[in-house]
Design an enzyme around this catalytic site. Structure first.
Site, PDB file in Angstrom:
ATOM      1  N   GLY A  83       0.864  -1.181   0.000  1.00 41.48           N
ATOM      2  CA  GLY A  83       0.000   0.000   0.000  1.00 41.48           C
ATOM      3  C   GLY A  83       0.899   1.229   0.000  1.00 41.48           C
ATOM      4  CB  ALA A  84       0.922   4.222  -2.180  1.00 36.48           C
TER       5      ALA A  84
ATOM      6  CD  GLN B 115      -3.025  -6.947  -3.468  1.00 32.23           C
ATOM      7  OE1 GLN B 115      -3.731  -7.605  -4.230  1.00 32.23           O
ATOM      8  NE2 GLN B 115      -1.878  -6.447  -3.862  1.00 32.23           N
TER       9      GLN B 115
ATOM     10  CG  ASP C 111      -0.052   2.188  -5.874  1.00 34.92           C
ATOM     11  OD1 ASP C 111      -1.191   1.791  -6.183  1.00 34.92           O
ATOM     12  OD2 ASP C 111       0.603   1.737  -4.908  1.00 34.92           O
TER      13      ASP C 111
ATOM     14  CG  ASN D   2      -5.251   1.821  -7.276  1.00 34.37           C
ATOM     15  OD1 ASN D   2      -4.510   1.933  -6.291  1.00 34.37           O
ATOM     16  ND2 ASN D   2      -6.404   1.194  -7.203  1.00 34.37           N
TER      17      ASN D   2
HETATM   18  O1  MRU Z   1       0.590  -3.889  -4.604  1.00 38.54           O
HETATM   19  P1  MRU Z   1      -0.050  -3.175  -3.450  1.00 38.54           P
HETATM   20  O2  MRU Z   1      -0.893  -4.059  -2.592  1.00 38.54           O
HETATM   21  O3  MRU Z   1       0.948  -2.367  -2.661  1.00 38.54           O
HETATM   22  O4  MRU Z   1      -1.029  -2.150  -4.163  1.00 38.54           O
HETATM   23  C1  MRU Z   1      -1.811  -1.305  -3.377  1.00 38.54           C
HETATM   24  C2  MRU Z   1      -2.716  -0.448  -4.159  1.00 38.54           C
HETATM   25  O5  MRU Z   1      -2.772  -0.489  -5.361  1.00 38.54           O
HETATM   26  C3  MRU Z   1      -3.486   0.572  -3.360  1.00 38.54           C
HETATM   27  O6  MRU Z   1      -4.731   0.800  -3.940  1.00 38.54           O
HETATM   28  C4  MRU Z   1      -2.682   1.875  -3.332  1.00 38.54           C
HETATM   29  O7  MRU Z   1      -1.383   1.637  -2.894  1.00 38.54           O
HETATM   30  C5  MRU Z   1      -3.317   2.895  -2.475  1.00 38.54           C
HETATM   31  S1  MRU Z   1      -3.181   2.503  -0.772  1.00 38.54           S
HETATM   32  C6  MRU Z   1      -3.902   3.703   0.155  1.00 38.54           C
END
Ligand code: MRU
Length: 352
Positions: free
Chosen positions: A52-53, A202, A243, A253
């Site tokens: 998550g970013a 996720q 992201d 995203n």
């Molecule tokens: O690969 P991930 O699980 O890190 O991807 C996460 C996402 O795409 C989320 O939607 C994004 O990071 C926003 S989190 C507030």
């Protein structure tokens, strides 16, 4: 304003190490992992123990502290300490390429190192305090995003979300799920449809886990089902995280987000991005400049360690896609909801 009942802090600095929720084993097990070294932090980000970013931004800031603590023990000159620490900070940034929050947080730590007039011990202390500050600010920012976002959620709405942009993708509360939490506090008749989000699930593993813990009605659907429910009039709006957002509003995203946005546009359903300003990368003009992470083929060919396809088949596994700004009704930030023309509204919010 509602609180995340479980009061989980996804990632938290603990005196000399970073403690984080291990997201690779959710929802079967809920466990914390202690990250005590810089390389261990790099691996935790890469293998998505933390993901998550905004959460990987804070993880990056903690990672710099861990490297600093290691180098402190080597009795280097101040100059050599700084040179090696900057090198390691740059290495940390390469652990995941798409989410800009990682670079944003590590660059803050690098600036602090370069500007500090303290001795080595003092620099380590300053980095630690900055890491903790970023942690606390993240929760405050998400609550603001939640409260701005709650204003655009109609009474009794069904919100579709993709991936996990929740408390577990941040330090706490969440961005897209922060909007859900704040809206639910005002109107407990709203509900969420959560996309499964292949390949790493996720949505199924993390979004349904944290929303259910908060008692927010949630329905899990598989990725191909969204358009079907939109056509049936069962989805009122879409809210997802991001992201990296370019200066023109194009937003990267989790892979599959773009398809959801196209389906929403076709059915006249508003599609919103919820993200902190730290996710906006004004150094890039459009989404074409966003580097898309390629992940292991095994994420696609296997589920829970079992093959689900013919062995030897060709596979491609981009982790993210970019939703063009034309499909986005608004970008919900801690400074309010940005609307098209994004080039203008993004430039204005950064000029304030
Ligand atoms: O690969 P991930 O699980 O890190 O991807 C996460 C996402 O795409 C989320 O939607 C994004 O990071 C926003 S989190 C507030």
């Amino acid at each position: 304003m509602t609180e995340f009942k479980s009061k989980i802090k996804t990632i938290e600095w603990q005196d000399t190490y970073s403690r984080m929720v291990d997201q690779t084993i959710l929802p079967k097990k809920f466990e914390y992992v202690n990250i005590t070294g810089g390389q261990q932090m790099y691996d935790a980000i890469k293998t998505m123990i933390v993901r998550g970013a905004p959460a990987i931004g804070v993880a990056g800031a903690h990672g710099v502290v861990l490297y600093a603590q290691e180098l402190e023990k080597e009795h280097l000159t101040r100059e050599e300490f700084i040179r090696r620490l900057i090198d390691r900070a740059d290495y940390l940034i390469t652990s995941r390429p798409t989410a800009v929050n990682l670079r944003w947080a590590v660059e803050q730590q690098k600036d602090l190192i370069k500007k500090s007039t303290s001795d080595i011990k003092g620099i380590v202390e300053e980095l630690k305090l900055n890491g903790i500050k970023l942690e606390n600010e993240d929760i405050e920012i998400n609550k603001k995003i939640g409260d701005y976002g709650a204003e655009i959620v109609p009474k009794g709405a069904t919100i579709l979300t993709h991936c996990n942009a929740g408390a577990l993708a941040t330090v706490g509360y969440g961005t897209a799920l922060g909007v859900v939490r704040s809206a639910f506090a005002k109107d407990n008749t709203i509900q969420v449809f959560a996309d499964e989000t292949r390949p790493r699930q996720q949505g199924a593993r993390i979004t349904t886990f944290e929303l259910t813990m908060d008692g927010i009605p949630t329905t899990l659907i598989s990725d191909g089902m969204g358009a079907y429910f939109m056509k049936k009039g069962m989805i009122d709006l879409v809210v997802v995280g991001a992201d990296r957002i370019a200066a023109n509003g194009d937003a990267a995203n989790k892979i599959g987000t773009y398809s959801v946005a196209i389906a929403a546009k076709y059915h006249n359903i508003p599609f919103y991005i919820a993200a902190p300003l730290s996710t906006i990368d004004t150094s890039i003009k459009t989404g074409d400049e966003i580097v898309i992470e390629e992940r292991s083929h095994e994420e696609v060919t296997h589920i829970n360690g079992d093959w689900i396809c013919a062995q030897g088949v060709n596979v491609i596994n981009p982790g993210f896609d970019v939703t063009p700004h034309e499909l986005i009704a608004g970008i919900i930030t801690e400074k309010g909801i940005l609307r098209p023309d994004y080039k203008k509204s993004i430039a204005e919010v950064f000029a304030k």
